[in-house]
Design a protein around this motif. Structure first.
Motif, mmCIF file in Angstrom:
data_model
loop_
_atom_site.group_PDB
_atom_site.id
_atom_site.type_symbol
_atom_site.label_atom_id
_atom_site.label_comp_id
_atom_site.label_asym_id
_atom_site.label_seq_id
_atom_site.Cartn_x
_atom_site.Cartn_y
_atom_site.Cartn_z
ATOM 1 N N GLU A 126 0.821 -1.214 0.000
ATOM 2 C CA GLU A 126 0.000 0.000 0.000
ATOM 3 C C GLU A 126 0.858 1.269 0.000
ATOM 4 O O GLU A 126 0.922 1.988 -0.988
ATOM 5 N N VAL A 127 1.484 1.527 1.139
ATOM 6 C CA VAL A 127 2.261 2.762 1.290
ATOM 7 C C VAL A 127 3.372 2.845 0.228
ATOM 8 O O VAL A 127 3.678 3.931 -0.277
ATOM 9 N N SER A 128 3.916 1.681 -0.136
ATOM 10 C CA SER A 128 5.034 1.671 -1.095
ATOM 11 C C SER A 128 4.594 2.084 -2.498
ATOM 12 O O SER A 128 5.429 2.362 -3.355
ATOM 13 N N ASP B 171 13.872 11.226 4.075
ATOM 14 C CA ASP B 171 13.210 10.142 3.337
ATOM 15 C C ASP B 171 12.038 9.635 4.190
ATOM 16 O O ASP B 171 12.084 8.542 4.751
ATOM 17 N N TRP B 172 11.016 10.448 4.283
ATOM 18 C CA TRP B 172 9.900 10.226 5.219
ATOM 19 C C TRP B 172 9.144 8.935 4.915
ATOM 20 O O TRP B 172 8.844 8.130 5.791
ATOM 21 N N GLN B 173 8.851 8.736 3.621
ATOM 22 C CA GLN B 173 8.108 7.535 3.224
ATOM 23 C C GLN B 173 8.942 6.282 3.506
ATOM 24 O O GLN B 173 8.424 5.287 4.017
ATOM 25 N N GLN B 174 10.227 6.360 3.185
ATOM 26 C CA GLN B 174 11.136 5.246 3.480
ATOM 27 C C GLN B 174 11.158 4.937 4.973
ATOM 28 O O GLN B 174 11.089 3.773 5.386
ATOM 29 N N ASP C 293 0.087 15.371 1.100
ATOM 30 C CA ASP C 293 0.167 15.266 2.552
ATOM 31 C C ASP C 293 0.074 13.793 2.944
ATOM 32 O O ASP C 293 -0.787 13.061 2.456
ATOM 33 N N PHE C 294 0.968 13.371 3.839
ATOM 34 C CA PHE C 294 1.060 11.943 4.173
ATOM 35 C C PHE C 294 1.585 11.783 5.590
ATOM 36 O O PHE C 294 2.681 12.253 5.899
ATOM 37 N N LYS C 295 0.752 11.174 6.443
ATOM 38 C CA LYS C 295 1.148 10.880 7.821
ATOM 39 C C LYS C 295 1.795 12.088 8.518
ATOM 40 O O LYS C 295 2.934 12.000 9.008
ATOM 41 N N GLY C 296 1.069 13.184 8.521
ATOM 42 C CA GLY C 296 1.524 14.352 9.275
ATOM 43 C C GLY C 296 2.563 15.210 8.575
ATOM 44 O O GLY C 296 3.104 16.137 9.179
ATOM 45 N N ARG C 297 2.858 14.877 7.335
ATOM 46 C CA ARG C 297 3.865 15.642 6.606
ATOM 47 C C ARG C 297 3.332 16.079 5.242
ATOM 48 O O ARG C 297 2.504 15.393 4.643
ATOM 49 N N ARG C 298 3.834 17.207 4.778
ATOM 50 C CA ARG C 298 3.660 17.541 3.363
ATOM 51 C C ARG C 298 4.911 17.068 2.640
ATOM 52 O O ARG C 298 6.019 17.560 2.882
ATOM 53 N N CYS C 299 4.731 16.110 1.738
ATOM 54 C CA CYS C 299 5.857 15.485 1.035
ATOM 55 C C CYS C 299 5.857 15.938 -0.425
ATOM 56 O O CYS C 299 4.792 16.137 -1.007
#
Lengths: 259, 259
Positions: free
Chosen positions: B110-112, B149-152, B230-236
């Motif tokens: 999913e997230v990946s 690398d927030w998503q990582q 925006d993803f898990k509290g961050r703007r990426c």
């Protein structure tokens, strides 16, 4: 003997074992028979601490009916473990073991597509993923798998090497009934007639002939054949006997003959 | 400071560390900058033994040109590690780390697939697979990853939870240049003109406006935008500045505003 249902109870128990003590793990889906018993005995013999997991892993069932029909014999399993001197049974539920609901998985791209993998899409992803979880939780020195699931054994060994997991995978000989049928929890589901007929599977599989010919002989005996194929020193086969899918394998001689 | 090229040398060295000593690992692809330095310092501070891996992991590059252009600054990396009191550098080659030639992999479903994953197919499979290998080899108590690398970081944390890996993943704040550009090994590849222009990326990203509007502002400034989301509290966000792909993220306030 401890029966541990939760990850936290398991981890607490595991962390209390001093590093000087060796730990063995026998991962199973329950419905224990003499094949599992032989794994447990070897584990008991070779390690200070002998642990076993009982978990019917849904992610390795491509067929939901097969999953629903999988035998559940917890009370008998518990007794067998107690009699064999198992130190702890790990008996988690799905949500405990899959906090990620199977978002994360381990897969293999070649061997997992052959033989059973070609007939059970996603099966080995489920196997490898749950084995990785169980090995990381139990942190055994040795883990015991039956040679009956030959392809699974090769894949688990490969995973451990590829990811440098600090465990030795021990393959143990297939245990057979008096008529040579390999023991399997799925044998419980055979009708009496099919159980008698199933003895033809190992008998025909041991025929010294090319794999294609053996497949034809199995079909002539009334089995539906998924495959008969030589793989890494073994002749491997999967068939359907009535409603039940059975697998087996026999070592090949160098010249292509069977033991 | 030890420099260990082979798995066997690494394992021998690792196995000689007594269990009473805590171990930290900073996994990197080399080309170390002040961002890595901050990870190393935190690792050095929090653990008895501080280790680092330098490995440009080919399986996480979907773009072969990007891989070929990745900076290689081993001598400078070695010196920085020495100055920071690193105990051991693990510096393997591909064949050592991938005895399976990447037949086995870890993936997430999913997230990946979001954000960078949507633009770099297979990227996070490569990241997760190599991190699993490195964590199993180094067996650290703590491993350090940059929040840049927030998503990582989220995916690595998720993998560790899903597979019950006995390690704490520590996320560390992004280190920025004086003009607020997040430090990255890829910044070395920007031309002087593009390097100046790149300062617009964090500046515009911090604009308090909906993500779509921020994307339009970035495009108006001459960047090619992969995404702003925006993803898990961050703007990426990921953009291209000249030939170089840059990523960044900033924390969101609860009301959707930036810090």
């Amino acid at each position: 003997m401890k029966i541990l249902n939760s990850i936290s109870a398991w981890q607490k128990w595991r962390n209390a074992i001093p590093p000087t003590q060796s730990v063995g793990l026998v991962p199973t889906m329950g419905a224990l028979h003499a094949g599992h018993q032989s794994l447990i005995r070897r584990c008991r013999q070779e390690n200070d601490i002998c642990t076993i997991s009982l978990f019917v892993n849904p992610t390795q069932f491509n067929d939901q009916e097969d999953l629903a029909n999988y035998p559940n014999t917890f009370e008998a399993d518990r007794k067998l473990c107690e009699d064999e001197g198992v130190d702890a049974i790990f008996f988690p539920d799905y949500n405990e073991l899959y906090p990620d609901d199977y978002r994360y998985r381990v897969s293999e791209s070649e061997v997992s597509r052959l033989l059973c993998g070609a007939h059970r899409p996603g099966h080995f992803d489920g196997v490898l993923s749950v084995v990785m979880k169980l090995l990381n939780l139990a942190r055994p020195d040795r883990a015991y798998f039956g040679e009956k699931d030959w392809q699974q054994l090769q894949l688990v060994k490969g995973m451990v090497e590829a990811f440098f997991m600090p465990v030795t995978i021990v393959g143990c000989p297939t245990v057979r009934d008096t008529d040579q049928l390999a023991l399997s929890s799925r044998n419980f589901r055979l009708s009496q007639v099919d159980r008698q007929k199933a003895a033809g599977f190992p008998r025909i599989l041991s025929t010294q002939a090319p794999a294609e010919q053996v497949a034809r002989l199995l079909e002539a005996d009334g089995f539906a054949v998924d495959y008969v194929q030589d793989f890494k020193g073994r002749r491997c086969a999967a068939i359907h006997c009535g409603e039940v899918r059975l697998i087996d394998n026999l070592p090949l001689y160098e010249k292509g003959e069977h033991i």
